[in-house]
Scaffold this motif. Structure first.
Motif, mmCIF file in Angstrom:
data_model
loop_
_atom_site.group_PDB
_atom_site.id
_atom_site.type_symbol
_atom_site.label_atom_id
_atom_site.label_comp_id
_atom_site.label_asym_id
_atom_site.label_seq_id
_atom_site.Cartn_x
_atom_site.Cartn_y
_atom_site.Cartn_z
ATOM 1 N N VAL A 108 -8.149 -7.550 47.292
ATOM 2 C CA VAL A 108 -8.877 -6.721 46.334
ATOM 3 C C VAL A 108 -9.214 -7.592 45.127
ATOM 4 O O VAL A 108 -8.317 -8.172 44.509
ATOM 5 C CB VAL A 108 -8.036 -5.502 45.889
ATOM 6 C CG1 VAL A 108 -8.805 -4.651 44.888
ATOM 7 C CG2 VAL A 108 -7.605 -4.672 47.093
ATOM 8 N N ILE A 116 -4.242 -8.452 44.771
ATOM 9 C CA ILE A 116 -5.108 -7.752 43.823
ATOM 10 C C ILE A 116 -5.325 -8.691 42.645
ATOM 11 O O ILE A 116 -4.377 -9.024 41.918
ATOM 12 C CB ILE A 116 -4.483 -6.426 43.370
ATOM 13 C CG1 ILE A 116 -4.272 -5.500 44.573
ATOM 14 C CG2 ILE A 116 -5.366 -5.740 42.323
ATOM 15 C CD1 ILE A 116 -3.612 -4.186 44.241
ATOM 16 N N SER A 174 -8.592 -7.782 38.217
ATOM 17 C CA SER A 174 -8.901 -6.352 38.210
ATOM 18 C C SER A 174 -8.416 -5.699 36.925
ATOM 19 O O SER A 174 -7.535 -6.225 36.237
ATOM 20 C CB SER A 174 -8.272 -5.670 39.433
ATOM 21 O OG SER A 174 -8.843 -6.164 40.633
ATOM 22 N N PHE A 232 -0.238 -9.467 42.264
ATOM 23 C CA PHE A 232 -1.159 -9.025 41.221
ATOM 24 C C PHE A 232 -1.407 -10.237 40.332
ATOM 25 O O PHE A 232 -0.468 -10.746 39.709
ATOM 26 C CB PHE A 232 -0.564 -7.895 40.387
ATOM 27 C CG PHE A 232 -0.354 -6.608 41.143
ATOM 28 C CD1 PHE A 232 -1.268 -5.574 41.040
ATOM 29 C CD2 PHE A 232 0.766 -6.433 41.954
ATOM 30 C CE1 PHE A 232 -1.082 -4.378 41.722
ATOM 31 C CE2 PHE A 232 0.961 -5.242 42.648
ATOM 32 C CZ PHE A 232 0.036 -4.222 42.534
ATOM 33 N N CYS A 259 -4.763 -9.783 36.107
ATOM 34 C CA CYS A 259 -5.137 -8.372 35.980
ATOM 35 C C CYS A 259 -4.783 -7.853 34.589
ATOM 36 O O CYS A 259 -3.816 -8.298 33.967
ATOM 37 C CB CYS A 259 -4.414 -7.524 37.024
ATOM 38 S SG CYS A 259 -4.925 -7.847 38.730
#
Length: 220
Positions: free
Chosen positions: A79, A99, A102, A119, A122
């Motif tokens: 993502v 991810i 983001s 992550f 982000c």
């Protein structure tokens, strides 16, 4: 003589995806199942995608404000550049997921299962991971406004070059959680830090938190 404890670091498998087909984000449906597909550059805000499954997929450049991902499953999926000021995803399952780059505002991810998740880069607002299971999870170069880990279970979780303004840990169970790369603003419940690794400077900055937990009055 007491045995020294060594911190075990998260184990993440590199995410290698095969050639993917281009998918139409407008065709995403509740409880849909998608494999080997890339969904890119679309606004799927206000959509009900509860129970959706993405396996070996890419979600790139999506706007997903208030799109329900309740009970969604993301497996071996990347993502990037996801933008969601409101992100309702309770009971979501993330396994071998990246991810990156983001922005999530209010992220409702309670009762979630995160396994081998990254992550990176982000910006996260209020992240509600209450009663969630996190194992082999890395937060890297992230800014978090409020991280709610009440009653969560964390095993082999690390933070690298991150900042969290507020962390709630009441009732959390920590095992091999490396907080040395996390700049902590306010922390609740020092007792739940058992199983975490702190740097000496972090421990010094949390002196008052530890003192309050022990009922010690600190005055100059």
């Amino acid at each position: 003589m007491a045995r020294s404890r060594k911190t075990d670091f998260p184990t993440l498998s590199p995410l290698f995806l095969p050639e993917l087909e281009a998918g139409d984000p407008e065709l995403l449906t509740i409880r849909g199942s998608y494999e080997l597909t890339r969904f890119a550059d679309a606004d799927v805000s206000e959509r009900d995608l509860s129970g959706v499954t993405f396996s070996e997929c890419e979600l790139i450049g999506l706007s997903a404000n208030n799109s329900s991902l309740r009970g969604a499953r993301l497996l071996e999926t990347r993502v990037e550049q996801l933008n969601a000021p409101v992100f309702p995803a309770p009971r979501v399952q993330l396994r071998e997921v990246e991810i990156t780059h983001s922005r999530l505002g209010a992220a409702e991810m309670y009762d979630a299962v995160l396994q081998q998740a990254l992550f990176a880069h982000c910006k996260l607002g209020w992240v509600n991971l209450r009663a969630s299971d996190l194992s082999n999870v890395v937060f890297r170069d992230c800014v978090i406004s409020e991280l709610d880990l009440v009653d969560a279970r964390l095993k082999r979780v690390s933070f690298e070059n991150c900042r969290a303004d507020v962390i709630h840990l009441s009732g959390a169970k920590l095992e091999h959680v490396d907080l040395r790369g996390l700049e902590i603003g306010t922390l609740s419940d020092a007792a739940s830090l058992r199983g975490a690794t702190l740097s000496s400077s972090q421990a010094a900055s949390l002196t008052r938190v530890f003192a309050e937990h022990l009922g010690i009055l600190v005055e100059d």
